[in-house]
Write a protein that holds these residues in place. Structure first.
Motif, PDB file in Angstrom:
ATOM      1  N   VAL A 174       0.863  -1.176   0.000  1.00 41.90           N
ATOM      2  CA  VAL A 174       0.000   0.000   0.000  1.00 41.90           C
ATOM      3  C   VAL A 174       0.900   1.226   0.000  1.00 41.90           C
ATOM      4  CG1 VAL A 174      -1.747   1.312   1.244  1.00 41.90           C
ATOM      5  CG2 VAL A 174      -1.865  -1.184   1.213  1.00 41.90           C
ATOM      6  N   GLY A 175       0.588   2.195  -0.862  1.00 46.10           N
ATOM      7  CA  GLY A 175       1.404   3.395  -0.956  1.00 46.10           C
ATOM      8  C   GLY A 175       0.589   4.666  -0.888  1.00 46.10           C
ATOM      9  N   ARG A 176       1.205   5.708  -0.343  1.00 44.61           N
ATOM     10  CA  ARG A 176       0.593   7.041  -0.265  1.00 44.61           C
ATOM     11  C   ARG A 176       1.568   8.048  -0.863  1.00 44.61           C
ATOM     12  NH1 ARG A 176       1.115  11.187   3.759  1.00 44.61           N
ATOM     13  NH2 ARG A 176      -0.635  12.648   3.767  1.00 44.61           N
ATOM     14  N   LEU A 177       1.133   8.755  -1.904  1.00 48.19           N
ATOM     15  CA  LEU A 177       1.945   9.752  -2.578  1.00 48.19           C
ATOM     16  C   LEU A 177       1.371  11.136  -2.326  1.00 48.19           C
ATOM     17  CD1 LEU A 177       4.223  10.447  -4.667  1.00 48.19           C
ATOM     18  CD2 LEU A 177       2.455  10.241  -6.440  1.00 48.19           C
ATOM     19  N   THR A 178       2.197  12.069  -1.860  1.00 47.29           N
ATOM     20  CA  THR A 178       1.767  13.456  -1.656  1.00 47.29           C
ATOM     21  C   THR A 178       2.764  14.393  -2.327  1.00 47.29           C
ATOM     22  OG1 THR A 178       2.970  13.718   0.436  1.00 47.29           O
ATOM     23  CG2 THR A 178       0.710  12.882   0.551  1.00 47.29           C
ATOM     24  N   PHE A 179       2.270  15.562  -2.740  1.00 49.00           N
ATOM     25  CA  PHE A 179       3.114  16.529  -3.434  1.00 49.00           C
ATOM     26  C   PHE A 179       2.563  17.930  -3.202  1.00 49.00           C
ATOM     27  CE2 PHE A 179       3.973  19.191  -7.141  1.00 49.00           C
ATOM     28  CZ  PHE A 179       5.348  19.074  -7.254  1.00 49.00           C
ATOM     29  N   GLN A 180       3.479  18.887  -2.998  1.00 48.88           N
ATOM     30  CA  GLN A 180       3.098  20.294  -2.877  1.00 48.88           C
ATOM     31  C   GLN A 180       4.133  21.158  -3.588  1.00 48.88           C
ATOM     32  OE1 GLN A 180       2.376  21.664   1.143  1.00 48.88           O
ATOM     33  NE2 GLN A 180       1.328  19.776   1.717  1.00 48.88           N
ATOM     34  N   SER A 181       3.675  22.243  -4.196  1.00 50.07           N
ATOM     35  CA  SER A 181       4.583  23.236  -4.772  1.00 50.07           C
ATOM     36  C   SER A 181       3.886  24.595  -4.748  1.00 50.07           C
ATOM     37  CB  SER A 181       4.968  22.866  -6.205  1.00 50.07           C
ATOM     38  OG  SER A 181       3.862  23.052  -7.070  1.00 50.07           O
ATOM     39  N   LYS A 182       4.650  25.618  -5.013  1.00 53.74           N
ATOM     40  CA  LYS A 182       4.104  26.960  -5.153  1.00 53.74           C
ATOM     41  C   LYS A 182       3.907  27.299  -6.633  1.00 53.74           C
ATOM     42  CE  LYS A 182       3.843  28.272  -0.847  1.00 53.74           C
ATOM     43  NZ  LYS A 182       2.535  28.646  -0.242  1.00 53.74           N
ATOM     44  N   ILE A 183       3.002  28.237  -6.908  1.00 53.05           N
ATOM     45  CA  ILE A 183       2.765  28.739  -8.259  1.00 53.05           C
ATOM     46  C   ILE A 183       3.059  30.229  -8.269  1.00 53.05           C
ATOM     47  CG2 ILE A 183       1.053  29.100 -10.072  1.00 53.05           C
ATOM     48  CD1 ILE A 183      -0.407  26.636  -9.075  1.00 53.05           C
ATOM     49  N   ASN A 184       3.926  30.651  -9.162  1.00 53.74           N
ATOM     50  CA  ASN A 184       4.333  32.050  -9.251  1.00 53.74           C
ATOM     51  C   ASN A 184       3.226  32.872  -9.917  1.00 53.74           C
ATOM     52  OD1 ASN A 184       5.623  34.476  -9.484  1.00 53.74           O
ATOM     53  ND2 ASN A 184       7.394  33.688 -10.601  1.00 53.74           N
ATOM     54  N   ASN A 185       2.652  33.805  -9.167  1.00 54.41           N
ATOM     55  CA  ASN A 185       1.602  34.663  -9.727  1.00 54.41           C
ATOM     56  C   ASN A 185       2.151  35.803 -10.581  1.00 54.41           C
ATOM     57  OD1 ASN A 185      -1.060  33.725  -8.979  1.00 54.41           O
ATOM     58  ND2 ASN A 185      -0.413  34.026  -6.850  1.00 54.41           N
ATOM     59  N   ALA A 186       3.482  35.970 -10.572  1.00 46.49           N
ATOM     60  CA  ALA A 186       4.155  36.941 -11.445  1.00 46.49           C
ATOM     61  C   ALA A 186       3.732  38.385 -11.190  1.00 46.49           C
ATOM     62  CB  ALA A 186       3.928  36.584 -12.915  1.00 46.49           C
ATOM     63  N   LEU A 187       3.194  38.687  -9.992  1.00 46.51           N
ATOM     64  CA  LEU A 187       2.833  40.059  -9.630  1.00 46.51           C
ATOM     65  C   LEU A 187       3.541  40.396  -8.314  1.00 46.51           C
ATOM     66  CD1 LEU A 187      -1.005  39.962 -10.391  1.00 46.51           C
ATOM     67  CD2 LEU A 187       0.789  41.051 -11.766  1.00 46.51           C
ATOM     68  N   PRO A 188       4.250  41.511  -8.257  1.00 46.38           N
ATOM     69  CA  PRO A 188       5.080  41.824  -7.082  1.00 46.38           C
ATOM     70  C   PRO A 188       4.312  41.821  -5.765  1.00 46.38           C
ATOM     71  CG  PRO A 188       5.556  43.330  -8.892  1.00 46.38           C
ATOM     72  CD  PRO A 188       4.347  42.553  -9.288  1.00 46.38           C
ATOM     73  N   ARG A 189       3.067  42.278  -5.758  1.00 51.37           N
ATOM     74  CA  ARG A 189       2.330  42.398  -4.498  1.00 51.37           C
ATOM     75  C   ARG A 189       1.345  41.254  -4.256  1.00 51.37           C
ATOM     76  NH1 ARG A 189       0.898  48.910  -4.204  1.00 51.37           N
ATOM     77  NH2 ARG A 189       3.079  49.657  -4.366  1.00 51.37           N
ATOM     78  N   VAL A 190       1.405  40.239  -5.104  1.00 46.68           N
ATOM     79  CA  VAL A 190       0.514  39.084  -4.946  1.00 46.68           C
ATOM     80  C   VAL A 190       1.349  37.893  -4.515  1.00 46.68           C
ATOM     81  CG1 VAL A 190      -1.127  37.546  -6.082  1.00 46.68           C
ATOM     82  CG2 VAL A 190      -1.054  39.978  -6.694  1.00 46.68           C
ATOM     83  N   SER A 191       0.992  37.291  -3.382  1.00 42.16           N
ATOM     84  CA  SER A 191       1.753  36.145  -2.887  1.00 42.16           C
ATOM     85  C   SER A 191       1.553  34.935  -3.792  1.00 42.16           C
ATOM     86  CB  SER A 191       1.320  35.814  -1.457  1.00 42.16           C
ATOM     87  OG  SER A 191      -0.064  35.507  -1.414  1.00 42.16           O
ATOM     88  N   ASP A 192       2.394  33.951  -3.597  1.00 40.24           N
ATOM     89  CA  ASP A 192       2.359  32.750  -4.429  1.00 40.24           C
ATOM     90  C   ASP A 192       1.070  31.962  -4.235  1.00 40.24           C
ATOM     91  OD1 ASP A 192       4.903  33.272  -5.382  1.00 40.24           O
ATOM     92  OD2 ASP A 192       5.883  32.056  -3.831  1.00 40.24           O
ATOM     93  N   GLY A 193       0.652  31.317  -5.300  1.00 39.82           N
ATOM     94  CA  GLY A 193      -0.415  30.329  -5.200  1.00 39.82           C
ATOM     95  C   GLY A 193       0.172  28.973  -4.830  1.00 39.82           C
ATOM     96  N   GLY A 194      -0.678  27.966  -4.815  1.00 40.23           N
ATOM     97  CA  GLY A 194      -0.201  26.651  -4.408  1.00 40.23           C
ATOM     98  C   GLY A 194      -0.842  25.526  -5.201  1.00 40.23           C
ATOM     99  N   LEU A 195      -0.098  24.453  -5.379  1.00 42.43           N
ATOM    100  CA  LEU A 195      -0.589  23.224  -6.000  1.00 42.43           C
ATOM    101  C   LEU A 195      -0.298  22.073  -5.068  1.00 42.43           C
ATOM    102  CD1 LEU A 195      -1.519  21.406  -8.434  1.00 42.43           C
ATOM    103  CD2 LEU A 195       0.891  21.342  -9.098  1.00 42.43           C
ATOM    104  N   SER A 196      -1.257  21.181  -4.841  1.00 41.94           N
ATOM    105  CA  SER A 196      -1.024  20.008  -4.002  1.00 41.94           C
ATOM    106  C   SER A 196      -1.906  18.867  -4.474  1.00 41.94           C
ATOM    107  CB  SER A 196      -1.312  20.327  -2.527  1.00 41.94           C
ATOM    108  OG  SER A 196      -2.684  20.649  -2.339  1.00 41.94           O
ATOM    109  N   PHE A 197      -1.491  17.658  -4.167  1.00 42.58           N
ATOM    110  CA  PHE A 197      -2.337  16.496  -4.397  1.00 42.58           C
ATOM    111  C   PHE A 197      -1.910  15.372  -3.475  1.00 42.58           C
ATOM    112  CE2 PHE A 197       0.864  16.223  -7.886  1.00 42.58           C
ATOM    113  CZ  PHE A 197       1.483  15.026  -7.548  1.00 42.58           C
TER     114      PHE A 197
END
Length: 422
Positions: A174-197
């Motif tokens: 039995v296996g469990r796979l998890t992953f997280q990363s950030k997404i660059n919003n490319a705007l100086p005053r907007v913080s990063d978004g996120g991707l996870s599964f």
């Protein structure tokens, strides 16, 4: 197929192919089950305790009594990334990205008759993880991921004659796979978004082994382990996107990805030779089919369309060699030591940031003490040096360029073990 569906599928494929290398990078074949003292040297031929049920089931015929063995322990990694000047993203090195893992295994061998043994093994020999934090320079590649597996392996062995034993087993994992990363919003005053599964799956496999005793002082073991195929399916969870990337959530949010992940098949040949009555030498040579791990189909499906893309991460098969020794310096004490080498499964151009494996060097040692005729206790330690793992990749203007190497890339394994004989 409508233009909107085409764009959705194309965007999903581009996105998941960007992250799939890291998602698969969580896979690592581990020899660190049972006793660690010989750094895996002789594992298919030692047959000295119940852990042979998991390493070579044919070796169970050498156990003169029913046995139970437990081996709890811990994985203590030190993984520190040094950022190269060519890196284009701001941030730090991520500190120690290694993740503490409890480890442990359980083995039971029952003596059914003089020639037949039945065994059960419970262990994990595949998986790892990393956590770089939210501000490291490679956060648009991956910030955190893990693959955690557990396996149950019943087996049976038969002693054909005085010099030949055979064994086989089946496994359920039995296996469990998890992953997280950030997404660059490319705007100086907007913080990063996120991707996870996150995804769970199960896999089945088999193993066979033979044990030869051509002379009284020599044992030769040969094992084969089949591939075990996990098929992880998930829907991505996307958060915190800025106004420029809002369409990404709408298009990708309903898409499902299927990523197969294979524990590679492997062959191991081991030998143990009794040089003196209290001193034995042992060695291994082995092969693992990592090229199959690196070539796989990725399935992307939306409400109206399913597409499969063949991916190739350019992995190579690996070779394994190991040498070790065991010395009984007292009637009750046994000292073990060993060294092992595994070639790198991936080149610098294709290496994953979260699993920065290079060539692997293992150094192991341990002591065992016979408390009485029925109970043996021991402790062992192993250091795996996974190499500097130089890494260089470019993934467009949003993810940027990430280059560097690892000043420390070590995995420390420590374990206790106790053996009961009935």
């Amino acid at each position: 197929m409508s233009r909107t569906v085409c764009k959705t599928i194309a965007l999903a494929i581009a996105m998941f192919m960007t992250y799939v290398g890291s998602a698969r990078g969580a896979g690592l074949e581990l020899y660190e089950t049972g006793y660690l003292g010989t750094a895996s040297a002789g594992r298919a031929a030692l047959a000295s305790d119940a852990s042979t049920a998991g390493t070579n089931p044919a070796g169970m015929t050498l156990l003169d009594r029913t046995q139970l063995m437990t081996a709890p322990g811990a994985l203590l990694p030190s993984t520190n990334f040094d950022v190269a000047p060519q890196t284009t993203t701001s941030g730090g090195g991520g500190g120690n990205a290694g993740v503490f893992f409890p480890i442990g295994s359980f083995y039971y061998v029952n003596k059914i008759s003089e020639r037949v043994r039945f065994g059960v093994s419970i262990f994990s020999d595949y998986g790892l993880g990393g956590d770089y934090g939210k501000t490291w320079v490679g956060r648009y590649y991956a910030t955190e991921e893990s693959l955690i597996t557990g396996k149950v392996d019943p087996s049976i062995a038969y002693e054909v004659n005085d010099w030949l034993s055979v064994g086989t087993g089946v496994s359920f994992g039995v296996g469990r796979l998890t992953f997280q990363s950030k997404i660059n919003n490319a705007l100086p005053r907007v913080s990063d978004g996120g991707l996870s599964f996150e995804s769970w799956d199960e896999a089945f496999g088999a193993n066979v082994g033979i044990l030869l005793r051509p002379i009284a002082k020599l044992r030769i073991g040969l094992t084969y382990q089949s591939p075990e195929d996990y098929k992880f399916g998930f829907r991505p969870h996307i958060t915190g996107l800025g106004p420029g990337l809002g369409h990404l959530r709408r298009r990708i949010g309903g898409v499902k990805a299927n990523i197969p992940l294979t524990e590679p098949q492997q062959v191991m040949l081991s030998g143990v030779y009794e040089v003196l009555p209290k001193w034995s030498l042992m060695a291994d040579v082995g092969w693992q089919n990592w090229s199959a791990f690196g070539s796989f189909p990725v399935g992307i499906s939306s409400a109206k369309q399913t597409t499969t893309v063949d991916a190739n991460l350019h992995f190579s098969d690996t070779c394994h060699v190991a040498i070790g020794q065991q010395f009984r310096f007292d009637e009750k004490w046994l000292w073990s030591a060993g060294f092992a080498y595994d070639s790198s499964p991936v080149s610098k151009a294709n290496r994953s940031a979260v699993l920065p494996l290079d060539r692997q060097l293992r150094y192991g040692t341990g002591l065992q003490y016979d408390i009485n005729n029925s109970v043996t206790a021991g402790a062992s330690w192993e250091l795996m040096d996974a190499g500097p793992g130089p890494y260089s990749n470019r993934r467009g203007p949003l993810a940027g360029t990430l280059q560097g190497h690892y000043s420390t890339n070590w995995l420390n394994f420590a374990a206790l073990n106790i053996i009961w004989k009935f």
